[in-house]
Design a protein around this motif. Structure first.
Motif, PDB file in Angstrom:
ATOM      1  N   ASP A  23       0.838  -1.200   0.000  1.00  0.00           N
ATOM      2  CA  ASP A  23       0.000   0.000   0.000  1.00  0.00           C
ATOM      3  C   ASP A  23       0.871   1.248   0.000  1.00  0.00           C
ATOM      4  N   GLN A  24       0.385   2.296  -0.622  1.00  0.00           N
ATOM      5  CA  GLN A  24       1.118   3.557  -0.628  1.00  0.00           C
ATOM      6  C   GLN A  24       1.141   4.150   0.773  1.00  0.00           C
ATOM      7  N   SER A  25       2.267   4.716   1.130  1.00  0.00           N
ATOM      8  CA  SER A  25       2.446   5.276   2.466  1.00  0.00           C
ATOM      9  C   SER A  25       1.386   6.318   2.788  1.00  0.00           C
ATOM     10  N   GLU A  26       1.041   7.140   1.822  1.00  0.00           N
ATOM     11  CA  GLU A  26       0.032   8.181   2.052  1.00  0.00           C
ATOM     12  C   GLU A  26      -1.322   7.566   2.384  1.00  0.00           C
ATOM     13  N   ASP A  27      -1.666   6.465   1.720  1.00  0.00           N
ATOM     14  CA  ASP A  27      -2.924   5.775   2.005  1.00  0.00           C
ATOM     15  C   ASP A  27      -2.889   5.135   3.392  1.00  0.00           C
ATOM     16  N   ILE A  28      -1.737   4.603   3.752  1.00  0.00           N
ATOM     17  CA  ILE A  28      -1.602   4.004   5.080  1.00  0.00           C
ATOM     18  C   ILE A  28      -1.807   5.065   6.153  1.00  0.00           C
ATOM     19  N   TYR A  29      -1.214   6.233   5.970  1.00  0.00           N
ATOM     20  CA  TYR A  29      -1.388   7.326   6.930  1.00  0.00           C
ATOM     21  C   TYR A  29      -2.865   7.654   7.130  1.00  0.00           C
ATOM     22  N   ARG A  30      -3.594   7.814   6.015  1.00  0.00           N
ATOM     23  CA  ARG A  30      -5.024   8.149   6.131  1.00  0.00           C
ATOM     24  C   ARG A  30      -5.776   7.041   6.857  1.00  0.00           C
ATOM     25  N   SER A  31      -5.465   5.800   6.523  1.00  0.00           N
ATOM     26  CA  SER A  31      -6.143   4.673   7.159  1.00  0.00           C
ATOM     27  C   SER A  31      -5.848   4.611   8.648  1.00  0.00           C
ATOM     28  N   LEU A  32      -4.610   4.896   9.042  1.00  0.00           N
ATOM     29  CA  LEU A  32      -4.243   4.813  10.455  1.00  0.00           C
ATOM     30  C   LEU A  32      -5.017   5.817  11.297  1.00  0.00           C
ATOM     31  N   ILE A  33      -5.225   6.998  10.765  1.00  0.00           N
ATOM     32  CA  ILE A  33      -6.020   7.984  11.501  1.00  0.00           C
ATOM     33  C   ILE A  33      -7.435   7.470  11.711  1.00  0.00           C
ATOM     34  N   GLU A  34      -8.025   6.880  10.672  1.00  0.00           N
ATOM     35  CA  GLU A  34      -9.371   6.327  10.807  1.00  0.00           C
ATOM     36  C   GLU A  34      -9.400   5.138  11.762  1.00  0.00           C
ATOM     37  N   ARG A  52       2.464  15.080  10.494  1.00  0.00           N
ATOM     38  CA  ARG A  52       3.450  14.637   9.517  1.00  0.00           C
ATOM     39  C   ARG A  52       2.854  14.575   8.115  1.00  0.00           C
ATOM     40  N   SER A  53       1.581  14.246   8.030  1.00  0.00           N
ATOM     41  CA  SER A  53       0.947  14.123   6.710  1.00  0.00           C
ATOM     42  C   SER A  53       0.248  15.398   6.264  1.00  0.00           C
ATOM     43  N   GLY A  54       0.241  16.411   7.108  1.00  0.00           N
ATOM     44  CA  GLY A  54      -0.373  17.685   6.745  1.00  0.00           C
ATOM     45  C   GLY A  54      -1.862  17.772   7.018  1.00  0.00           C
ATOM     46  N   ASP A  55      -2.423  16.823   7.772  1.00  0.00           N
ATOM     47  CA  ASP A  55      -3.849  16.834   8.104  1.00  0.00           C
ATOM     48  C   ASP A  55      -4.042  17.581   9.427  1.00  0.00           C
ATOM     49  N   LEU A  56      -4.027  18.908   9.350  1.00  0.00           N
ATOM     50  CA  LEU A  56      -4.095  19.702  10.572  1.00  0.00           C
ATOM     51  C   LEU A  56      -5.477  19.663  11.208  1.00  0.00           C
ATOM     52  N   ASN A  57      -6.512  19.381  10.426  1.00  0.00           N
ATOM     53  CA  ASN A  57      -7.839  19.226  11.011  1.00  0.00           C
ATOM     54  C   ASN A  57      -7.864  18.057  11.992  1.00  0.00           C
ATOM     55  N   ALA A  58      -7.224  16.961  11.598  1.00  0.00           N
ATOM     56  CA  ALA A  58      -7.149  15.802  12.488  1.00  0.00           C
ATOM     57  C   ALA A  58      -6.370  16.147  13.744  1.00  0.00           C
ATOM     58  N   VAL A  59      -5.312  16.927  13.596  1.00  0.00           N
ATOM     59  CA  VAL A  59      -4.499  17.333  14.747  1.00  0.00           C
ATOM     60  C   VAL A  59      -5.344  18.132  15.735  1.00  0.00           C
ATOM     61  N   ARG A  60      -6.053  19.116  15.224  1.00  0.00           N
ATOM     62  CA  ARG A  60      -6.837  19.992  16.118  1.00  0.00           C
ATOM     63  C   ARG A  60      -8.004  19.244  16.767  1.00  0.00           C
ATOM     64  N   PHE A 104       4.875  20.299  21.521  1.00  0.00           N
ATOM     65  CA  PHE A 104       5.639  20.788  20.376  1.00  0.00           C
ATOM     66  C   PHE A 104       4.790  20.798  19.105  1.00  0.00           C
ATOM     67  N   ILE A 105       3.897  19.836  18.953  1.00  0.00           N
ATOM     68  CA  ILE A 105       2.996  19.835  17.802  1.00  0.00           C
ATOM     69  C   ILE A 105       2.098  21.062  17.839  1.00  0.00           C
ATOM     70  N   LEU A 106       1.517  21.348  18.993  1.00  0.00           N
ATOM     71  CA  LEU A 106       0.656  22.523  19.134  1.00  0.00           C
ATOM     72  C   LEU A 106       1.450  23.808  18.930  1.00  0.00           C
ATOM     73  N   ALA A 107       2.690  23.832  19.415  1.00  0.00           N
ATOM     74  CA  ALA A 107       3.542  24.997  19.200  1.00  0.00           C
ATOM     75  C   ALA A 107       3.777  25.234  17.716  1.00  0.00           C
ATOM     76  N   GLU A 108       3.982  24.146  16.972  1.00  0.00           N
ATOM     77  CA  GLU A 108       4.273  24.283  15.544  1.00  0.00           C
ATOM     78  C   GLU A 108       3.070  24.765  14.750  1.00  0.00           C
ATOM     79  N   ILE A 109       1.904  24.189  14.984  1.00  0.00           N
ATOM     80  CA  ILE A 109       0.766  24.537  14.124  1.00  0.00           C
ATOM     81  C   ILE A 109       0.243  25.943  14.408  1.00  0.00           C
ATOM     82  N   ASP A 110       0.522  26.476  15.600  1.00  0.00           N
ATOM     83  CA  ASP A 110       0.036  27.817  15.956  1.00  0.00           C
ATOM     84  C   ASP A 110       1.160  28.818  16.182  1.00  0.00           C
TER      85      ASP A 110
END
Length: 481
Positions: free
Chosen positions: A167-178, A221-229, A351-357
């Motif tokens: 599987d493509q790494s990008e697809d794995i990332y999306r699946s892992l969040i779900e 890491r994947s740029g899904d900041l909505n998931a982060v917040r 550190f994640i919160l520091a970075e996104i804001d």
């Protein structure tokens, strides 16, 4: 947790049944190594957690890849790997062992879905499933950050699949969040937690927080900041929530570094703390955390401590010459038999919160909590956090790198993602067989050579897409800078 004789016996049975289920070519990820039905799911969980952490933090994948590629350590002898030579046996074994333990976790999920009451002695079935899913997400996430595209969607199927697709790494990332969200929704904190759980001893509130924190890491890491917040309010809230694996003083769950360095008498013969790390920390007057990482070369207790890192990427001869001038080794805290090792800590959430804001306050809280996590008293940790210069992303990632000490694969990933900290190309040049172009560190790990034989069709399809199919180390990850 000290494993008793019964556990050792059951672990032996798991190994026996695993091997008997494999092909004569030891086709690991393509064969279902089912454990015997009589093994309780609690023992499967203990076994999986123990050997996942052993594989990720041992002298091999942990030391000779992660801690080198992030330049936390430098090699003292047999320095080929710090100059990016890849030993195929290490890669084969690590890839195989991680999938074997993913199978154990899948076995828990299957058993609890098929016979929830029968397996209820190890905890409420949905809670068991949730813990197994979170551990799988943690493991797959690290594996795809090492190798890129890997077998995922077909890798753990109940029926034997000898040729799982990559599987493509990008697809794995999306699946892992779900998958992590699904696991969170399964958790019922009013019901019994997972028995055999070394990380949180069945505390399902903490497993929820760990899952949300992992979503933050993967989302950033994947740029899904909505998931982060979305995950942040329910992620780690203090160092009390840290996900740590506690090794045992004896038995199967003993710290693998203790076995490698103390029992096998190789302490001070393989690795020293890297000059890259030591110099950075000294420049920030961060001597209290440094004292937890590296040994003091000054023998007189009445004189100031002396720390000296080993230059990264030396040839054998030059490394030995520098070693005899005096370099700092790892402290006993790192390799003692019953040490603990982190999967993820609260400081990373900050550190994640520091970075996104671009939040300087969260940055300083991250530094403080990291220092406290390494044994620095609160007042001194606060002083350190107040005095470190803040320069936005560079400072955030540099301090995240320090905080992630002993999580070498994470330090390596953050460098690839951001370009920080300022790592050094091997001073004495690349190993003659290294195929990394002019990279400071490899972008990924070569695939296990065994895969070209065991899953050749899908392996070939995958490597053909890489920039350098021969070396496989130059192609960037989809999330790289």
């Amino acid at each position: 947790m000290i494993m008793n004789k019964l556990f050792k016996r059951l672990t032996f049975l798991i190994v026996v049944f695993t091997i008997s289920a494999c092909t004569k070519d030891f086709d690991i990820i393509n064969t279902n190594p089912n454990a015997p039905d009589t093994v309780p799911t609690s023992y499967l969980m203990t076994n999986a957690q123990t050997y996942i952490m052993t594989t990720l933090r041992n002298n091999g994948l942990g030391g000779r890849m992660g801690m080198l590629y992030a330049q936390y350590w430098s090699q003292l002898a047999l320095t080929d790997e710090s100059r990016y030579y890849v030993f195929s046996g290490l890669t084969n074994n690590s890839f195989r062992d991680l999938y074997l333990n993913l199978y154990d976790l899948q076995d828990i999920i299957n058993k609890c879905k098929e016979n929830p009451e029968e397996n209820g002695a190890s905890g409420y079935a949905p809670n068991q499933i949730a813990v197994a899913m979170i551990m799988q997400a943690y493991t797959f996430h690290i594996m795809t950050d090492i190798w890129g595209d890997i077998p995922y969607s077909e890798a753990l199927q109940a029926k034997v699949n000898t040729t799982p697709v990559y599987d493509q790494s990008e697809d794995i990332y999306r699946s892992l969040i779900e998958k992590l969200k699904e696991a969170i929704n399964l958790i019922d904190v009013s019901q019994p937690g997972m028995r055999g759980d070394i990380i949180y001893t069945g505390n399902m509130n903490k497993w929820k927080r760990f899952a949300n924190s992992l979503i933050m890491r993967i989302g950033l890491r994947s740029g899904d900041l909505n998931a982060v917040r979305e995950a942040a309010p329910n992620a780690f809230q203090s160092n009390d929530d840290n996900a740590n694996f506690q090794y045992a003083a004896t038995g199967s769950a003993i710290n693998p570094l203790y076995v490698d360095w103390v029992e096998n008498k190789t302490l001070g013969k393989q690795f020293a703390v890297s000059k890259t790390l030591v110099d950075y920390m000294l420049n920030n007057n961060d001597t209290m955390r440094l004292a937890a990482f590296a040994t003091n070369l000054e023998k007189n207790p009445n004189k100031p401590a002396i720390y000296r890192g080993l230059t990264y990427g030396l040839t054998n001869n030059n490394s030995i010459l520098e070693f005899f001038k005096g370099v700092s080794l790892q402290t006993e805290r790192i390799y003692k038999a019953d040490a603990s090792t982190p999967l993820m800590n609260y400081d990373e959430v900050l550190f994640i919160l520091a970075e996104i804001d671009n939040d300087e306050g969260k940055f300083r809280e991250g530094v403080k909590n990291s220092a406290m996590n390494w044994g620095v008293e609160k007042a001194s940790a606060q002083q350190l956090a107040d005095e470190i210069e803040y320069k936005g992303l560079e400072s955030i990632i540099n301090e995240k790198w320090v905080a992630n000490y002993m999580q070498g694969i994470q330090g390596w990933a953050e460098y690839r993602r951001t370009g920080y900290p300022e790592l050094k190309a091997p001073v004495d040049g690349y190993h003659p067989s290294a195929m990394v172009g002019d990279l400071v560190v490899p972008n990924r790990r070569q695939y296990p050579p065994d895969e070209s034989q065991l899953n050749g069709v899908n392996y070939n399809k995958t490597v053909e897409k890489l920039l350098d199919p021969g070396g496989q180390q130059q192609t960037p990850m989809f999330w790289q800078k």
